[in-house]
Enzyme design. Sequence first.
Site, PDB file in Angstrom:
ATOM      1  N   THR A 171       7.276 -14.495   9.269  1.00 51.44           N
ATOM      2  CA  THR A 171       7.275 -13.656  10.261  1.00 51.44           C
ATOM      3  C   THR A 171       8.071 -14.353  11.391  1.00 51.44           C
ATOM      4  O   THR A 171       8.373 -15.488  11.362  1.00 51.44           O
ATOM      5  CB  THR A 171       5.675 -13.480  10.607  1.00 51.44           C
ATOM      6  OG1 THR A 171       5.642 -13.013  12.063  1.00 51.44           O
ATOM      7  CG2 THR A 171       5.184 -14.817  10.598  1.00 51.44           C
ATOM      8  N   ASP A 172       8.417 -13.471  12.689  1.00 49.89           N
ATOM      9  CA  ASP A 172       8.859 -14.059  13.816  1.00 49.89           C
ATOM     10  C   ASP A 172       7.832 -14.957  14.742  1.00 49.89           C
ATOM     11  O   ASP A 172       8.183 -15.740  15.417  1.00 49.89           O
ATOM     12  CB  ASP A 172       9.476 -13.152  14.698  1.00 49.89           C
ATOM     13  CG  ASP A 172       8.750 -12.033  15.127  1.00 49.89           C
ATOM     14  OD1 ASP A 172       7.217 -12.003  14.759  1.00 49.89           O
ATOM     15  OD2 ASP A 172       8.845 -11.307  15.592  1.00 49.89           O
ATOM     16  N   GLU A 173       6.868 -14.627  14.257  1.00 49.76           N
ATOM     17  CA  GLU A 173       5.598 -15.442  14.949  1.00 49.76           C
ATOM     18  C   GLU A 173       5.699 -17.060  14.984  1.00 49.76           C
ATOM     19  O   GLU A 173       5.112 -17.695  15.631  1.00 49.76           O
ATOM     20  CB  GLU A 173       4.174 -14.976  14.544  1.00 49.76           C
ATOM     21  CG  GLU A 173       3.938 -13.452  14.935  1.00 49.76           C
ATOM     22  CD  GLU A 173       2.365 -13.114  14.960  1.00 49.76           C
ATOM     23  OE1 GLU A 173       1.623 -13.748  14.946  1.00 49.76           O
ATOM     24  OE2 GLU A 173       2.495 -11.760  14.693  1.00 49.76           O
ATOM     25  N   LYS A 177       1.710 -19.384   8.165  1.00 51.26           N
ATOM     26  CA  LYS A 177       3.102 -19.022   7.681  1.00 51.26           C
ATOM     27  C   LYS A 177       4.037 -19.990   7.984  1.00 51.26           C
ATOM     28  O   LYS A 177       5.104 -20.502   7.203  1.00 51.26           O
ATOM     29  CB  LYS A 177       3.308 -17.509   8.477  1.00 51.26           C
ATOM     30  CG  LYS A 177       2.363 -16.471   8.293  1.00 51.26           C
ATOM     31  CD  LYS A 177       2.618 -16.135   6.943  1.00 51.26           C
ATOM     32  CE  LYS A 177       4.023 -15.585   6.280  1.00 51.26           C
ATOM     33  NZ  LYS A 177       3.916 -14.689   5.026  1.00 51.26           N
ATOM     34  N   TYR A 208      -3.018 -17.857  12.161  1.00 52.96           N
ATOM     35  CA  TYR A 208      -2.119 -17.061  11.074  1.00 52.96           C
ATOM     36  C   TYR A 208      -0.748 -17.438  11.200  1.00 52.96           C
ATOM     37  O   TYR A 208      -0.094 -17.981  10.270  1.00 52.96           O
ATOM     38  CB  TYR A 208      -1.963 -15.433  11.712  1.00 52.96           C
ATOM     39  CG  TYR A 208      -0.954 -14.790  10.926  1.00 52.96           C
ATOM     40  CD1 TYR A 208      -0.863 -14.468   9.912  1.00 52.96           C
ATOM     41  CD2 TYR A 208       0.260 -14.483  11.883  1.00 52.96           C
ATOM     42  CE1 TYR A 208       0.386 -14.023   9.243  1.00 52.96           C
ATOM     43  CE2 TYR A 208       1.188 -13.835  11.279  1.00 52.96           C
ATOM     44  CZ  TYR A 208       1.345 -13.265   9.842  1.00 52.96           C
ATOM     45  OH  TYR A 208       2.638 -12.627   9.483  1.00 52.96           O
TER      46      TYR A 208
HETATM   47  P1  NAD Z   1      -0.765  -6.684   4.360  1.00 53.00           P
HETATM   48  O1  NAD Z   1      -2.110  -7.449   4.772  1.00 53.00           O
HETATM   49  O2  NAD Z   1      -0.719  -5.155   4.427  1.00 53.00           O
HETATM   50  O3  NAD Z   1      -0.754  -6.846   2.839  1.00 53.00           O
HETATM   51  C1  NAD Z   1      -0.935  -8.124   2.027  1.00 53.00           C
HETATM   52  C2  NAD Z   1      -1.292  -7.950   0.727  1.00 53.00           C
HETATM   53  O4  NAD Z   1      -1.507  -9.218   0.054  1.00 53.00           O
HETATM   54  C3  NAD Z   1      -2.469  -7.303   0.252  1.00 53.00           C
HETATM   55  O5  NAD Z   1      -1.909  -6.184  -0.736  1.00 53.00           O
HETATM   56  C4  NAD Z   1      -3.472  -8.350  -0.197  1.00 53.00           C
HETATM   57  O6  NAD Z   1      -4.354  -7.642  -1.251  1.00 53.00           O
HETATM   58  C5  NAD Z   1      -2.537  -9.110  -0.789  1.00 53.00           C
HETATM   59  N1  NAD Z   1      -2.995 -10.518  -1.070  1.00 53.00           N
HETATM   60  C6  NAD Z   1      -3.671 -11.163   0.105  1.00 53.00           C
HETATM   61  N2  NAD Z   1      -3.996 -12.534  -0.224  1.00 53.00           N
HETATM   62  C7  NAD Z   1      -3.694 -12.395  -1.757  1.00 53.00           C
HETATM   63  C8  NAD Z   1      -3.869 -13.495  -2.541  1.00 53.00           C
HETATM   64  N3  NAD Z   1      -4.460 -14.597  -2.316  1.00 53.00           N
HETATM   65  N4  NAD Z   1      -3.278 -13.279  -3.950  1.00 53.00           N
HETATM   66  C9  NAD Z   1      -2.930 -12.131  -4.118  1.00 53.00           C
HETATM   67  N5  NAD Z   1      -2.562 -11.044  -3.365  1.00 53.00           N
HETATM   68  C10 NAD Z   1      -3.058 -11.186  -2.134  1.00 53.00           C
HETATM   69  O7  NAD Z   1       0.263  -7.503   4.996  1.00 53.00           O
HETATM   70  P2  NAD Z   1       1.726  -6.870   5.287  1.00 53.00           P
HETATM   71  O8  NAD Z   1       1.719  -6.514   6.827  1.00 53.00           O
HETATM   72  O9  NAD Z   1       2.311  -6.045   4.356  1.00 53.00           O
HETATM   73  O10 NAD Z   1       2.741  -8.006   5.364  1.00 53.00           O
HETATM   74  C11 NAD Z   1       3.405  -8.779   4.077  1.00 53.00           C
HETATM   75  C12 NAD Z   1       4.052  -9.985   4.306  1.00 53.00           C
HETATM   76  O11 NAD Z   1       5.008  -9.665   5.392  1.00 53.00           O
HETATM   77  C13 NAD Z   1       3.077 -11.119   4.927  1.00 53.00           C
HETATM   78  O12 NAD Z   1       3.622 -12.360   4.325  1.00 53.00           O
HETATM   79  C14 NAD Z   1       3.433 -11.263   6.297  1.00 53.00           C
HETATM   80  O13 NAD Z   1       3.179 -12.336   6.846  1.00 53.00           O
HETATM   81  C15 NAD Z   1       4.665 -10.861   6.509  1.00 53.00           C
HETATM   82  N6  NAD Z   1       5.361 -10.033   7.749  1.00 53.00           N
HETATM   83  C16 NAD Z   1       4.483  -8.892   8.166  1.00 53.00           C
HETATM   84  C17 NAD Z   1       4.905  -8.367   9.314  1.00 53.00           C
HETATM   85  C18 NAD Z   1       4.073  -7.090   9.929  1.00 53.00           C
HETATM   86  O14 NAD Z   1       4.680  -6.616  10.809  1.00 53.00           O
HETATM   87  N7  NAD Z   1       3.409  -6.560   8.946  1.00 53.00           N
HETATM   88  C19 NAD Z   1       6.067  -8.778   9.931  1.00 53.00           C
HETATM   89  C20 NAD Z   1       6.746  -9.688   9.523  1.00 53.00           C
HETATM   90  C21 NAD Z   1       6.401 -10.561   8.223  1.00 53.00           C
HETATM   91  O1  DAU Z   2       5.689 -10.158  14.900  1.00 54.14           O
HETATM   92  C1  DAU Z   2       5.362 -10.176  13.183  1.00 54.14           C
HETATM   93  C2  DAU Z   2       3.806  -9.889  13.219  1.00 54.14           C
HETATM   94  O2  DAU Z   2       3.516  -8.628  13.602  1.00 54.14           O
HETATM   95  C3  DAU Z   2       3.241 -10.081  11.673  1.00 54.14           C
HETATM   96  O3  DAU Z   2       3.764 -11.331  11.310  1.00 54.14           O
HETATM   97  C4  DAU Z   2       1.851  -9.719  11.575  1.00 54.14           C
HETATM   98  O4  DAU Z   2       1.545  -9.951  10.353  1.00 54.14           O
HETATM   99  C5  DAU Z   2       1.741  -8.634  12.169  1.00 54.14           C
HETATM  100  O5  DAU Z   2       0.148  -8.333  12.207  1.00 54.14           O
HETATM  101  C6  DAU Z   2       2.044  -8.252  13.503  1.00 54.14           C
HETATM  102  O6  DAU Z   2       1.256  -9.402  14.577  1.00 54.14           O
HETATM  103  P1  DAU Z   2       0.725  -8.648  15.853  1.00 54.14           P
HETATM  104  O7  DAU Z   2      -0.494  -9.554  16.350  1.00 54.14           O
HETATM  105  O8  DAU Z   2       1.945  -8.592  16.869  1.00 54.14           O
HETATM  106  O9  DAU Z   2       0.403  -7.097  15.527  1.00 54.14           O
HETATM  107  P2  DAU Z   2      -1.078  -6.402  15.958  1.00 54.14           P
HETATM  108  O10 DAU Z   2      -0.747  -4.696  15.499  1.00 54.14           O
HETATM  109  O11 DAU Z   2      -2.149  -6.816  15.607  1.00 54.14           O
HETATM  110  O12 DAU Z   2      -0.755  -6.203  17.686  1.00 54.14           O
HETATM  111  C7  DAU Z   2       0.428  -5.698  18.178  1.00 54.14           C
HETATM  112  C8  DAU Z   2       0.213  -5.971  19.675  1.00 54.14           C
HETATM  113  O13 DAU Z   2      -0.959  -5.023  20.098  1.00 54.14           O
HETATM  114  C9  DAU Z   2      -0.340  -7.631  19.990  1.00 54.14           C
HETATM  115  O14 DAU Z   2       0.124  -7.874  21.173  1.00 54.14           O
HETATM  116  C10 DAU Z   2      -1.911  -7.348  20.291  1.00 54.14           C
HETATM  117  C11 DAU Z   2      -1.883  -5.954  20.792  1.00 54.14           C
HETATM  118  N1  DAU Z   2      -3.277  -5.151  20.362  1.00 54.14           N
HETATM  119  C12 DAU Z   2      -3.625  -5.223  18.997  1.00 54.14           C
HETATM  120  C13 DAU Z   2      -4.790  -4.428  18.502  1.00 54.14           C
HETATM  121  C14 DAU Z   2      -5.006  -4.433  16.860  1.00 54.14           C
HETATM  122  C15 DAU Z   2      -4.144  -4.407  21.367  1.00 54.14           C
HETATM  123  O15 DAU Z   2      -3.706  -4.693  22.470  1.00 54.14           O
HETATM  124  N2  DAU Z   2      -5.152  -3.919  20.890  1.00 54.14           N
HETATM  125  C16 DAU Z   2      -5.570  -3.893  19.426  1.00 54.14           C
HETATM  126  O16 DAU Z   2      -6.749  -3.289  19.211  1.00 54.14           O
END
Ligand code: NAD
Ligand code: DAU
Length: 380
Positions: free
Chosen positions: A137-139, A190, A186
């Site tokens: 992730t970019d975080e 990562k 988180y």
């Molecule tokens: P998600 O939470 O939707 O899915 C995670 C999946 O991993 C689930 O299916 C869960 O059952 C599985 N999992 C969790 N713990 C496990 C374990 N111990 N063993 C096997 N499976 C397990 O996540 P996502 O949003 O699809 O993100 C996927 C990946 O991409 C993550 O590594 C996250 O850090 C990264 N990422 C997400 C975002 C985003 O915006 N969602 C952005 C950048 C990177």
């Molecule tokens: O940047 C990549 C990341 O983006 C991924 O690595 C993470 O897995 C993914 O969850 C996401 O993280 P964020 O914290 O940015 O996403 P989230 O949807 O939780 O929140 C987006 C923004 O909205 C953040 O600034 C917090 C705000 N927010 C979120 C929720 C859930 C609110 O204001 N209210 C809310 O209820």
Amino acid sequence: METKRSIIITGGAGFIGSHVVRLLVNKYPDYRIINVDKLTYAGNLENLKDIEGKPNYRFVRMDICDFDGILALMREEKVDGIIHLAAESHVDRSIKDPFTFARTNVIGTLSLLQAARTYWEEQKEGYEGKRFYHISTDEVYGALEMTSPEGIEPPFTTRASSGKKHLAYGTRFFTEDMKYQPHSPYSASKASSDHFVRAFHDTYGMPTIVTNCSNNYGPYQFPEKLIPLFINNICQRRPLPVYGKGENVRDWLYVEDHARAIDVIFHRGQVAETYNIGGFNEWKNIDIIKVLIQTTDRLLGREENEDVGLITYVTDRAGHDLRYAIDSSKLQRELGWEPSLQFEEGIEKTVSWYLANGEWMRRITSGEYEKYYDEMYSGR
Ligand code: NAD
Ligand code: DAU
């Protein structure tokens, strides 16, 4: 058909993982795609209903921390590639329960690396033709400030090093050579997993790749994250909890564009390299929320902005990062990947998908989705 590659995708029942599994299963009928997922609360096999019967697809319910199980599976399936997405992914949960994030994201990644190393080092060709691709992730880079050239109010138009023009809330962007400065449990977990992946390349010569992507949006996202949570709340006329003043900036990418980037990088990315993935698409939370209200109300046939009153400012997230903004010029320049969707189009598609898939949402919010695995696989 002869199997050309055998690839484990971890976390394939989650949001991004399900899009990657679908893309690869459909695009490469001569690949064996093994989806390894523990099915935590975030895993949902209903995300993959359309491909679960394909002959080149197998689902295995397994924890990535299960070293023996993963090693046995790699030997059984002669795995030559791993695309690792399994993780605990929600920042708010990491604030409440950091240990689960350390276990899955750090120990789970290390266990997977060690299993891959053990199996691949048993082969006479060793690491040749193998890939361990870690999705991050970019975080991990921390937070960027909001700054603008003198006299200009953000957002302002600027140009990336790739030459692409876009709107920005600051003059600095996340680049691949930037120092890691994670703030939340988180992002700290990562960051740690990224370091382990690179250490396995540097120490053992494992062919690893790491990518760091910005916020994804689109179908099948668990409704704890901003976009699906808010679309559902607007539909149900529930309050929309905006953290702080809603001024934080995130950089949004349509999930299918991320899946396409993963495909390109898995096949053509350079070993030991890092690629940032993003769409040069920065938005303030409050502005995105207004777009969600407008779009949802219009598609539901409600009065324009009828639901603006649902916006409810609540206590800010602890340690809330101010701004994320990815510079993905390297990926665009070296591998020719570009996002395919404009944000307006992506949001329209996304809201339409959630409105058309109310049953998917209902089964999640009622908890029924967690029974799907047992129903599907009972008696087999
Ligand atoms: P998600 O939470 O939707 O899915 C995670 C999946 O991993 C689930 O299916 C869960 O059952 C599985 N999992 C969790 N713990 C496990 C374990 N111990 N063993 C096997 N499976 C397990 O996540 P996502 O949003 O699809 O993100 C996927 C990946 O991409 C993550 O590594 C996250 O850090 C990264 N990422 C997400 C975002 C985003 O915006 N969602 C952005 C950048 C990177
Ligand atoms: O940047 C990549 C990341 O983006 C991924 O690595 C993470 O897995 C993914 O969850 C996401 O993280 P964020 O914290 O940015 O996403 P989230 O949807 O939780 O929140 C987006 C923004 O909205 C953040 O600034 C917090 C705000 N927010 C979120 C929720 C859930 C609110 O204001 N209210 C809310 O209820």
